[in-house]
Design an enzyme around this catalytic site. Structure first.
Site, PDB file in Angstrom:
ATOM      1  N   CYS A 289     -39.036  38.548 -19.970  1.00 29.09           N
ATOM      2  CA  CYS A 289     -37.954  37.650 -20.394  1.00 29.09           C
ATOM      3  C   CYS A 289     -37.711  36.579 -19.338  1.00 29.09           C
ATOM      4  CB  CYS A 289     -36.687  38.448 -20.636  1.00 29.09           C
ATOM      5  SG  CYS A 289     -36.281  39.514 -19.268  1.00 29.09           S
TER       6      CYS A 289
ATOM      7  N   LYS B  93     -33.231  54.490 -29.010  1.00 28.86           N
ATOM      8  CA  LYS B  93     -34.373  54.115 -29.864  1.00 28.86           C
ATOM      9  C   LYS B  93     -35.338  53.246 -29.058  1.00 28.86           C
ATOM     10  CE  LYS B  93     -35.632  50.687 -32.366  1.00 28.86           C
ATOM     11  NZ  LYS B  93     -37.095  50.769 -32.180  1.00 28.86           N
TER      12      LYS B  93
ATOM     13  N   GLU C 163     -39.630  30.331 -27.047  1.00 25.66           N
ATOM     14  CA  GLU C 163     -40.175  31.428 -26.259  1.00 25.66           C
ATOM     15  C   GLU C 163     -41.514  31.853 -26.848  1.00 25.66           C
ATOM     16  OE1 GLU C 163     -38.227  35.322 -26.381  1.00 25.66           O
ATOM     17  OE2 GLU C 163     -38.371  35.402 -24.198  1.00 25.66           O
TER      18      GLU C 163
ATOM     19  N   GLU D 285     -29.115  41.369 -24.340  1.00 28.54           N
ATOM     20  CA  GLU D 285     -29.969  40.694 -23.347  1.00 28.54           C
ATOM     21  C   GLU D 285     -31.147  40.135 -24.130  1.00 28.54           C
ATOM     22  OE1 GLU D 285     -29.376  40.189 -20.245  1.00 28.54           O
ATOM     23  OE2 GLU D 285     -27.672  41.537 -20.004  1.00 28.54           O
TER      24      GLU D 285
END
Ligand code: NAD
Length: 499
Positions: free
Chosen positions: A287, A178, A388, A253
């Site tokens: 990231c 996906k 973040e 992750e």
């Protein structure tokens, strides 16, 4: 808006291109100018179930294909991708927004990963060990697991699928993939090329659609024993929870809040270069982006001055245009989130040194562009130094010495990448030991991972697994220990004691 000329794409299930059962669709848009890239099936649980069934059937044959043969298909895929690297990079600049050199790097990472994992076809090493009994042989082997649910973000739309799909395939698993809804065409092209490379029907399937529908069904489906997800921390926690009832292997992750430490003895020019690349490359949407810069006080003023000067010269624009340094961010929601953090930083009392604005004019009007933003005088506990942001915003934090720098670097919930600029080998080695992160760079920024080393993070960045390198194989295999007794009699471990 979609026009009659807008191309429509389909799901890929059991080797066939098919529409979503509901017939519903969504559009992928170019983040630099809003143009429609294509129309994709908005799939639901029904489509996922069909894809899982196809992958489950294909698994019975694929797991028996010798691993070197599976590896050869990955070599062919890597070769095809290398031949089409420029086309993929150009598509990425249009669908995701990366500037061309970075987009080409994203594709190169997938090429490297395909060749690396192709080679695993002739390794996939287990162990042989002595037995405690006579005339007995012991070994361990890696076993494929079954259908793997691959759920990916949009920020590395070719590299990240390859980190998951290449090792999963060489280990003998089949896939339901996906892709992110912001980059479905890249996901589609990736799978199309795998089929062209010789992956048999049903071994890799793609189902487009949202995380709450397609992703969630994959996570809960009883016939999908492995989920590998790269995404935000919030998504990771939800996925782990939703997969718990079926005791799945869940490989996560997740996010980061990575810091670059600059000590007084550092090469400041080199540090500035590293910071600009790590904080503003991919418009800060990595990231591993450096969203904090921790500077020893003697270097602070000079570094701040030089950094702001370089950041202000960066050219914003569509990723496919030559000479552009920073492309758009992915969508309106991201733009608003990034801008809201500028307000949060100001309210917290940090000093806005440059940027802090949505960029318009000069042909940027229709895209989601944000000016490279640097805050100074940031306290390590402020939200802009803890959360973040996932945009081109970085926070300068002043510290007294190397020990305080490492403490501040570690003082967050994430633990992905870390970096230190210093010419002092003792301080560098202490940092390598003490930084709480899955990755540490010495005299380089926070980005630049290579595919043959483990990639991932500690603390809130993941749940203890790694992608890339040999470590990735652990996600996609189960260990089996095998004991072969050729003594012709029943020997009892721990009970019989042969002389
Ligand atoms: P996201 O969490 O919003 O989405 C990631 C994927 O998960 C998408 O495909 C999405 O559709 C799907 N998803 C969302 N909710 C789901 C659910 N409930 N069940 C199943 N699937 C679901 O993340 P994003 O905005 O696409 O990507 C940015 C995030 O990814 C950042 O936090 C970034 O740090 C992280 N990231 C981490 C790494 C790493 O290797 N550690 C690499 C790249 C990006």
């Amino acid at each position: 808006m979609a026009t009659a000329a807008t191309k429509s794409f389909k799901n890929f299930i059991g080797g066939e291109w098919v529409d979503a059962a509901s017939g519903e669709t969504f559009e992928s848009r170019n983040p630099a100018n809003g143009e429609t890239i294509g129309v994709f099936p908005r799939s639901s649980a029904e489509d996922v179930d069909r894809a899982v069934e196809a992958a489950k059937q294909a698994y019975e044959e694929w797991r028996l294909v010798p691993a070197p043969r599976r590896g050869e298909i990955l070599f062919r895929f890597g070769q095809l991708l290398a031949e089409q690297k420029d086309d993929f990079a150009d598509l990425m600049a249009h669908e995701m927004g990366k500037v061309l050199p970075e987009a080409a790097g994203d594709v190169q990472e997938a090429i490297d990963m395909s060749f690396y994992m192709g080679g695993e076809g002739r390794r996939l090493f287990g162990q042989t060990t002595p037995s405690e009994l006579r005339d007995k042989f012991n070994m361990s082997v890696r076993m494929p697991i079954g259908v793997v649910g691959v759920i990916t973000p949009w920020n590395f739309p070719i590299a990240i699928p390859s980190w998951k799909i290449a090792p999963a395939l060489v280990c003998g698993n089949t896939i339901v993939f996906k892709p992110a809804t912001d980059t479905p065409l890249l996901g589609e092209r990736f799978v199309e090329l795998l089929a062209e490379a010789g992956v048999p029907a049903g071994v890799v399937n793609v189902v487009h659609g949202g995380g709450g529908e397609v992703g969630d069904r994959l996570v809960r489906h009883p016939d999908v024993p492995v989920i590998t997800l790269t995404g935000s921390r919030e998504t990771g926690v939800a996925v782990l929870r939703n997969a718990a009832d079926n005791l799945k292997h869940v490989h996560l992750e997740l996010g980061g809040k990575n810091a670059i430490i600059v000590l007084e003895d550092a090469d400041i020019d080199l540090a500035v270069e590293g910071i600009v690349w790590s904080a503003f490359g991919t418009a800060g949407q990595r990231c591993t982006a450096a969203s904090r810069v921790i500077v020893q006080e003697g270097a602070y003023e000079e570094l701040q001055k030089r950094l702001v000067a370089v950041a202000e010269k960066l050219r914003l624009g569509p990723g496919w245009e030559e000479g552009v340094d920073v492309g758009p961010v992915i969508n309106q929601g991201a733009l608003e989130k990034i801008h809201s953090y500028t307000g949060i930083g100001k309210d917290e009392g940090a000093k806005l040194l440059t940027g802090g604005e949505i960029a318009g004019g000069d042909g940027l009007g229709d895209g989601y562009f944000y000016r490279p933003t640097i805050f100074g005088d940031v306290d390590p506990g402020m939200r802009i130094a803890q959360e973040e942001i996932f945009g081109p915003t970085t926070a300068l934090i002043r510290v007294r010495d190397a020990d305080e720098a490492v403490r501040v670097s570690n003082g967050i919930e994430f633990g992905l990448s870390s970096s230190i600029f210093t010419r002092d080998v003792n301080k560098a080695f202490r940092a390598m030991r003490d930084l709480e992160a899955g990755i540490t760079y010495i005299n380089a920024g926070t980005i630049g991972a290579e595919v043959h080393l483990p990639f991932g993070g500690v603390k809130g960045t993941g749940n203890g697994h790694r992608e890339a390198g040999q470590a990735a194989l652990d996600v996609f295999t189960e260990w089996k220990s095998i004991y072969v007794d050729y003594s012709g009699k029943l020997q009892k471990a721990q009970i019989d004691t042969p002389s």
